[in-house]
Design a protein around this motif. Sequence first.
Motif, short mmCIF file in Angstrom:
data_model
loop_
_atom_site.label_atom_id
_atom_site.label_comp_id
_atom_site.label_asym_id
_atom_site.label_seq_id
_atom_site.Cartn_x
_atom_site.Cartn_y
_atom_site.Cartn_z
N ARG A 142 -1.89 16.24 -2.22
CA ARG A 142 -3.04 15.56 -2.74
C ARG A 142 -2.59 13.98 -2.42
NH1 ARG A 142 -5.04 15.29 -7.28
NH2 ARG A 142 -6.96 14.48 -6.48
N LYS A 143 -1.06 13.74 -2.72
CA LYS A 143 -0.78 12.44 -3.06
C LYS A 143 0.64 12.06 -2.40
CE LYS A 143 -3.22 12.16 -7.29
NZ LYS A 143 -2.94 11.96 -8.88
N ILE A 144 1.01 11.09 -2.03
CA ILE A 144 2.42 10.73 -1.78
C ILE A 144 2.84 9.61 -2.48
CG2 ILE A 144 2.50 11.97 0.52
CD1 ILE A 144 1.87 9.30 1.84
N GLY A 145 4.03 9.66 -2.68
CA GLY A 145 4.71 8.15 -3.44
C GLY A 145 6.22 8.12 -3.26
N VAL A 146 6.85 7.48 -4.30
CA VAL A 146 8.09 7.06 -4.24
C VAL A 146 8.76 7.02 -5.56
CG1 VAL A 146 9.94 5.20 -3.28
CG2 VAL A 146 7.61 5.33 -2.28
N CYS A 147 10.13 7.62 -5.65
CA CYS A 147 10.94 7.40 -6.83
C CYS A 147 11.56 6.10 -6.64
CB CYS A 147 11.69 8.49 -7.00
SG CYS A 147 11.22 10.18 -7.36
N ALA A 148 11.28 5.22 -7.65
CA ALA A 148 11.99 4.02 -7.61
C ALA A 148 12.56 3.52 -8.94
CB ALA A 148 10.92 2.86 -6.95
N THR A 149 13.53 2.50 -8.78
CA THR A 149 14.08 1.65 -10.07
C THR A 149 13.55 0.06 -9.71
OG1 THR A 149 16.16 1.04 -8.91
CG2 THR A 149 16.09 3.14 -10.02
N ALA A 158 5.15 -0.90 -2.91
CA ALA A 158 3.65 -0.54 -3.26
C ALA A 158 2.74 -1.28 -2.37
CB ALA A 158 3.26 -0.98 -4.62
N ARG A 159 3.11 -2.73 -2.22
CA ARG A 159 2.38 -3.52 -1.20
C ARG A 159 2.49 -2.99 0.34
NH1 ARG A 159 4.46 -7.67 -4.82
NH2 ARG A 159 3.04 -8.33 -6.26
N ARG A 160 3.67 -2.77 0.51
CA ARG A 160 4.19 -2.31 1.88
C ARG A 160 3.51 -1.02 2.44
NH1 ARG A 160 10.11 -1.83 4.71
NH2 ARG A 160 9.46 -1.36 6.83
N PHE A 161 3.85 -0.17 1.47
CA PHE A 161 3.55 1.37 1.89
C PHE A 161 2.05 1.78 1.28
CE2 PHE A 161 7.91 0.79 2.75
CZ PHE A 161 7.93 1.49 4.03
N GLN A 162 1.60 1.16 0.46
CA GLN A 162 0.28 1.85 -0.48
C GLN A 162 0.46 3.26 -0.88
OE1 GLN A 162 -2.57 0.68 2.62
NE2 GLN A 162 -2.94 -1.28 1.57
N PRO A 163 1.48 3.53 -1.72
CA PRO A 163 1.73 4.92 -2.40
C PRO A 163 0.63 4.97 -3.34
CG PRO A 163 3.24 3.38 -3.15
CD PRO A 163 2.86 2.71 -2.05
N ASP A 164 0.42 6.58 -3.44
CA ASP A 164 -0.41 6.91 -4.37
C ASP A 164 0.20 6.81 -5.82
OD1 ASP A 164 -2.69 7.73 -2.78
OD2 ASP A 164 -1.32 9.13 -2.21
N VAL A 165 1.45 7.00 -5.77
CA VAL A 165 2.23 7.41 -6.80
C VAL A 165 3.57 6.78 -6.82
CG1 VAL A 165 3.36 8.91 -8.50
CG2 VAL A 165 1.29 9.47 -7.42
N LEU A 186 2.22 -2.94 -10.48
CA LEU A 186 1.98 -1.60 -10.02
C LEU A 186 0.34 -1.20 -10.29
CD1 LEU A 186 5.29 0.37 -10.51
CD2 LEU A 186 4.56 -0.77 -8.37
N ALA A 187 -0.11 -1.27 -11.72
CA ALA A 187 -1.38 -0.96 -11.95
C ALA A 187 -2.27 -1.66 -11.49
CB ALA A 187 -1.45 -1.13 -13.63
N ALA A 188 -1.93 -3.12 -11.27
CA ALA A 188 -2.99 -4.30 -10.52
C ALA A 188 -3.19 -3.64 -8.95
CB ALA A 188 -2.56 -5.45 -10.43
N LEU A 189 -2.16 -3.02 -8.32
CA LEU A 189 -2.45 -2.54 -7.07
C LEU A 189 -2.88 -1.05 -6.91
CD1 LEU A 189 1.31 -3.88 -5.89
CD2 LEU A 189 -0.88 -4.68 -5.14
N GLY A 190 -3.34 -0.67 -8.01
CA GLY A 190 -3.90 0.87 -8.03
C GLY A 190 -3.08 2.05 -7.94
N VAL A 191 -1.80 1.91 -8.23
CA VAL A 191 -0.75 2.76 -7.96
C VAL A 191 -0.72 3.56 -9.21
CG1 VAL A 191 1.74 3.36 -7.67
CG2 VAL A 191 0.57 1.54 -6.29
N GLU A 192 -0.61 4.97 -8.92
CA GLU A 192 -0.68 5.85 -10.35
C GLU A 192 0.84 5.78 -10.78
OE1 GLU A 192 -0.47 10.65 -10.83
OE2 GLU A 192 -2.41 9.74 -10.17
#
Length: 312
Positions: A142-149, A158-165, A186-192
């Motif tokens: 349902r969603k795709i995302g990234v593990c990041a530090t 988030a700006r470049r790839f527009q992940p869901d999470v 991240l919240a402002a960009l709509g990222v979970e």
Amino acid sequence: MRSSAAPSVAARLAIAVVTEPERAQIAAGGPPPGVREEALRVLLQTAADAGCAMVATRPEGDNERLLGQAWPFPTPFAVTARTVPLSQGLDRVEARARRSLERLGLPRGETLLVSNPSDLAGAEGRALWDRLNALKDRGLFRKIGVCATVEDGPALLARRFQPDVIQIPCNILDQRAAEDGVLDALAALGVEIHVAAPFVSGLLFMAGDALPPEFQPYAAALSRVRRRLAEARIDPMQAALAYALNLPGVAAVVASVASAAELRAMLAAAHAPRPDLDWGTLALPQAADLSRALHGTGLTPMDDVRRISSAA
């Protein structure tokens, strides 16, 4: 009419189930390997009964297969999977993501996360993301995302790839994601946002003598944090979960658990009243160095080496 009630505490805990024999046996009181599967079923049923909504998995070892054999049926969990390294090739990343669902016994997953954001920074980063988007478009996730530090620049990702999470560490020792505005961005960009490492891969519970050699430089600072919590009569687990669960904009807190007893202790701590603490005084000045040290050891939120029985 859809309820607007906020998710429960249990629903916001994403459990990363530890299935390695060594820890699972210790946490469950030393069961022989033959009953490990039953202990796992009890753990997952306990999570389901408590209202836990998410399980975080990884592709290494037997983690996925064991979970797939132990789910309550029908499974009530939204399941998060992770990619294998891009160094194995684009085809292998895609095939292994599909294989994860097969091993988990699921027709589809909730979220597929890129395990290492550096995979997105290379020449094949966009092609990798396109493959993940294709899996999402086919309904496999349902969603795709990234593990990041923090060091990975999650807001830029988030700006470049527009992940869901985006899953990112943030805890009472390393509060940079909150204090530096990363979570807000991240919240402002709509990222979970999924916050990982609430127990700092177990370091929060280790006394000086138990710390691995690479973490000895932080022994004094960790001791000060534990002393402050003891003086306030606050259990470290309660403090860790209270901090993470009360971060604005955070949808889930990912914490590892190896037994039903551990999970019950975690849920009790999460439901305890929020302690009145000056959180800023608990942050380590060397948080960036600690993050690099943790990354160097390969420890992740799913490899928390704490023992809840010793922390209680």
